[in-house]
Design an enzyme around this catalytic site. Structure first.
Site, PDB file in Angstrom:
ATOM      1  N   GLU A 252       0.825  -1.206   0.000  1.00 40.20           N
ATOM      2  CA  GLU A 252       0.000   0.000   0.000  1.00 40.20           C
ATOM      3  C   GLU A 252       0.862   1.261   0.000  1.00 40.20           C
ATOM      4  O   GLU A 252       1.759   1.417   0.830  1.00 40.20           O
ATOM      5  CB  GLU A 252      -0.929  -0.017   1.223  1.00 40.20           C
ATOM      6  CG  GLU A 252      -1.796   1.222   1.402  1.00 40.20           C
ATOM      7  CD  GLU A 252      -2.699   1.518   0.208  1.00 40.20           C
ATOM      8  OE1 GLU A 252      -3.374   0.601  -0.269  1.00 40.20           O
ATOM      9  OE2 GLU A 252      -2.709   2.684  -0.241  1.00 40.20           O
ATOM     10  N   THR A 294      -6.008   2.032  -5.373  1.00 37.72           N
ATOM     11  CA  THR A 294      -5.712   0.604  -5.256  1.00 37.72           C
ATOM     12  C   THR A 294      -6.497  -0.196  -6.299  1.00 37.72           C
ATOM     13  O   THR A 294      -5.958  -1.109  -6.939  1.00 37.72           O
ATOM     14  CB  THR A 294      -6.081   0.073  -3.858  1.00 37.72           C
ATOM     15  OG1 THR A 294      -5.502   0.916  -2.879  1.00 37.72           O
ATOM     16  CG2 THR A 294      -5.575  -1.332  -3.663  1.00 37.72           C
ATOM     17  N   HIS A 409      -1.224   3.493   4.802  1.00 37.42           N
ATOM     18  CA  HIS A 409      -2.225   4.239   4.049  1.00 37.42           C
ATOM     19  C   HIS A 409      -2.426   5.593   4.715  1.00 37.42           C
ATOM     20  O   HIS A 409      -2.370   5.687   5.938  1.00 37.42           O
ATOM     21  CB  HIS A 409      -3.545   3.452   4.032  1.00 37.42           C
ATOM     22  CG  HIS A 409      -4.552   3.981   3.062  1.00 37.42           C
ATOM     23  ND1 HIS A 409      -5.211   5.182   3.256  1.00 37.42           N
ATOM     24  CD2 HIS A 409      -5.010   3.479   1.896  1.00 37.42           C
ATOM     25  CE1 HIS A 409      -6.024   5.389   2.241  1.00 37.42           C
ATOM     26  NE2 HIS A 409      -5.923   4.373   1.398  1.00 37.42           N
ATOM     27  N   ASP A 468       1.331  -0.041  -4.937  1.00 39.44           N
ATOM     28  CA  ASP A 468       0.117   0.122  -5.750  1.00 39.44           C
ATOM     29  C   ASP A 468       0.017   1.497  -6.410  1.00 39.44           C
ATOM     30  O   ASP A 468      -0.424   1.614  -7.546  1.00 39.44           O
ATOM     31  CB  ASP A 468      -1.160  -0.217  -4.957  1.00 39.44           C
ATOM     32  CG  ASP A 468      -1.391   0.643  -3.722  1.00 39.44           C
ATOM     33  OD1 ASP A 468      -0.478   1.403  -3.334  1.00 39.44           O
ATOM     34  OD2 ASP A 468      -2.490   0.536  -3.135  1.00 39.44           O
ATOM     35  N   HIS A 469       0.471   2.558  -5.712  1.00 36.63           N
ATOM     36  CA  HIS A 469       0.374   3.932  -6.241  1.00 36.63           C
ATOM     37  C   HIS A 469       1.138   4.821  -5.287  1.00 36.63           C
ATOM     38  O   HIS A 469       1.615   4.367  -4.251  1.00 36.63           O
ATOM     39  CB  HIS A 469      -1.089   4.372  -6.359  1.00 36.63           C
ATOM     40  CG  HIS A 469      -1.885   4.112  -5.115  1.00 36.63           C
ATOM     41  ND1 HIS A 469      -1.739   4.871  -3.980  1.00 36.63           N
ATOM     42  CD2 HIS A 469      -2.776   3.138  -4.810  1.00 36.63           C
ATOM     43  CE1 HIS A 469      -2.532   4.393  -3.029  1.00 36.63           C
ATOM     44  NE2 HIS A 469      -3.169   3.334  -3.498  1.00 36.63           N
TER      45      HIS A 469
END
Ligand code: GP9
Ligand code: MN
Length: 631
Positions: A252, A294, A409, A468-469
């Site tokens: 994440e 995500t 996150h 993921d990003h």
């Protein structure tokens, strides 16, 4: 006291106040880049134009209704601005209709949203309060029965203002509305409210596209894919992991800038750093996600298609036909499972996983979650991996499994006892905390490797890890430039910050560091190649990363792209390695479109657009429903 009532036109006052407020928000609360005086000017006028356009509608109403209309219009307008602001603080982007209707997600954002609200935000209600206050004073004459002539005059004025705004925007940005993929351009030229209207029209058009789509459209796309992205050549890597389990760890919000980097003289990610020596590690691997975060990363990897320009396909196109990696692996005898300790409905995963052909989804209901073992968004990653082991070891082999982590996150909260590195010290609480949750994620992954080794799963599996990003948006550029020891974060730096770690760890193999550029869209063909699963019938936009015929660019969703030599973004072409701006050295910017054409990036600008639009057509038209992948 007042014999004579004081005449004021409330719609004019309200337009001025609301316009001014909107301008202040654009200019100081959003991080909109302004490159010249013309852009400054357009940004300044468009809030007033829009406010006038809407509030001047009141002149057509009966006096009583006028006040009510103006009051409610300013309040609703303010709420629209404010929701955008909250969204912007987290994602550095503006709301779109699909994102807005993902309301169930917003509800789950909980702590995240609270962290985005600031006390000073109350000031945004000042003009609304004033309008409400004024409209209740009976010594002011705020409403008038306008004559037809006056009504027509006011109406013509709003249209002239709007046209003026639009013409200026067209001069500044030709084809603005056609090229609307960049939301920031739209907002700064036509304003947030007109952007929302534009977005509504776009969304309805895309709905219509499915209805009118037909299968013939695919043949052109298949030709393109065969010529440009398909590489069926077998290499000595083909099938090296045949019959093995796949354990895919979704990291994440993990970005590459923390890998092999330090904070207070300490490695931020000691385990992930050491893993590089034993893995195929792609140091120039870019995430390609858009608003679906995500969900977009999952969508890209599973389908080797691009995410949508706005909204998340997981929500908007979850009943389409796909030819996903889980479906292909299922046919090759694999069990497929996803582990994620969040509500199954988040990002509409429940329905999308069914569509993608996933056999088991272990969501929050499969985990023991309580206040002790959770933080931020839910179950802590270390607990998550530990509790997942019993399910993993019970799966029939070979399996394809994905573990979606959660602790790292936004807003990157962590219990004190879990923090093993000091925070960074800057004006951004988000970035300061990020290093701690990143370190926690690093430790959680290390523990997971230990579990895999203890249970013997490790030897019979390949382990894939991917960020993921981004986790740190442009909103934190100041703090980021401090950490990276740069004067500022340029557009070039922004693109380089979109790199996320990607590892393929094959137990028993040495691996190596791969520097060629790569993207999430390449994961599917690459994994299928390693597993020795034939995908020559697939329609995908990625290329096998171990093959000799790799596609030359990594396309980002906004039309930016990266090649081994160049980076193209925001109309500028840079040398990828040095960051040097190629082209106009005097201004540091390209002056005109002709100069961009002459730049080194030019040959690919159109091609990237073409590829993105093919992917969109597949999704909007649901074109795979017309195609038989088995022959
Ligand atoms: C939610 C988690 C986070 O289940 O995957 O989603 P994100 O906000 O990163 O898209
Ligand atoms: Mn995420």
């Amino acid at each position: 006291m007042f014999n004579k009532k004081l005449k004021l036109n409330l719609y004019v006052i309200a337009s001025l106040l609301f316009g001014l407020k909107t301008y202040i928000i654009y200019r100081f609360l959003f991080n909109i880049s302004l490159e010249n005086a013309m852009q400054e000017f357009i940004l300044f006028i468009n809030p007033f134009v829009t406010a006038f356009l809407v509030l001047a509608i009141s002149v057509w109403m009966k006096p009583k209704k006028q006040l009510r209309f103006i009051r409610w219009a300013t309040l609703i307008g303010t709420l629209v601005l404010y929701f955008n602001l909250l969204f912007y603080r987290n994602f550095g982007d503006f709301l779109t209709i699909p994102v807005f209707f993902q309301g169930s997600n917003a509800a789950d954002l909980g702590g995240s949203i609270l962290a985005l609200i600031e006390l000073g935000d109350l000031l945004l209600l000042l003009d609304v309060a004033l309008v409400w206050y004024l409209s209740r004073r009976d010594h002011l004459e705020l409403t008038v029965s306008f004559t037809r002539k006056k009504q027509l005059l006011v109406f013509s004025m709003s249209i002239i203002f709007l046209l003026g705004n639009y013409i200026l925007a067209e001069i500044e940005r030709p084809q603005l509305l056609q090229r609307g993929f960049d939301r920031e351009y739209l907002v700064k030229n036509i304003g947030l409210f007109n952007f929302h209207i534009y977005d509504i029209i776009q969304q309805s058009r895309s709905q219509a596209q499915r209805v009118f789509a037909d299968g013939n459209e695919l043949s052109g796309i298949i030709d393109y894919v065969e010529q440009n992205t398909t590489d069926t050549e077998q290499t000595d890597m083909y099938g090296i992991a045949e019959g093995k389990n796949v354990i895919f760890i979704w990291l994440e919000s993990l970005q590459t800038f923390v890998i092999n980097n330090t904070l207070h003289g300490e490695e931020v990610t000691p385990f992930l750093n050491s893993l590089i020596d034993e893995s195929y590690y792609f140091e120039n691997f870019y995430h390609q996600t858009e608003q679906g975060k995500t969900a977009d990363s999952e969508f890209i990897v599973e389908n080797s298609l691009y995410p949508l320009p706005s909204g998340a396909a997981y929500f908007t196109h979850s009943s389409n036909a796909y030819h996903s990696m889980p479906q292909i692996l299922d046919e090759a005898g694999y069990t497929t499972a996803i582990f994620h300790a969040n509500n199954g409905s988040f990002w509409n995963r429940n329905s999308m996983y069914e569509t993608l052909g996933i056999d088991h989804f272990y969501d929050i209901d499969s985990y023991e979650v309580n206040s002790q073992n959770s933080v931020g968004w839910g179950l802590k990653d270390k607990e998550f991996f530990e509790q997942s082991m019993k399910y993993l070891t019970s799966l029939p082999e070979p399996y394809y499994s994905r573990f979606i982590t959660l602790t790292n996150h936004h807003p990157f909260d962590l219990d004190e006892e879990d923090a093993t590195i000091d925070q960074f010290d800057s004006n951004s609480r988000t970035l300061n905390q990020y290093f701690q949750t990143v370190r926690y994620l690093d430790e959680a992954v290390e523990e997971f490797f230990d579990h895999l080794k203890e249970t013997g799963v490790y030897d019979n599996s390949i382990i894939v890890l991917m960020g993921d990003h981004y986790g740190i948006s442009d909103f934190h550029n100041r703090a980021m430039s401090m950490y990276l020891d740069k004067e500022e974060i340029t557009d070039y730096d922004h693109i380089q910050l979109q790199r996320v770690p990607f590892y393929i760890h094959v137990p028993g193999q040495e691996g190596k560091v791969i520097s060629e550029v790569a993207g999430q869209v390449d994961v599917k063909p690459t994994l299928l190649h390693l597993l020795g699963v034939d995908d020559s019938n697939d329609i995908s936009f990625g290329t096998n990363l171990f093959g000799p015929n790799r596609k030359e660019f990594v396309a980002l969703r906004d039309g930016s792209f990266i090649t081994n030599q160049y980076i193209f973004t925001k109309d500028s072409c840079y040398d990828r390695e040095t960051g040097e701006l190629l082209g106009n050295e005097n201004t540091g910017r390209f002056g005109s479109d002709e100069e961009v054409e002459e730049s080194a990036c030019a040959p690919l600008i159109e091609k990237v657009q073409e590829e993105l639009s093919y992917s969109d057509r597949i999704i909007y038209g649901d074109l795979f429903r017309f195609h038989d992948f088995s022959n």
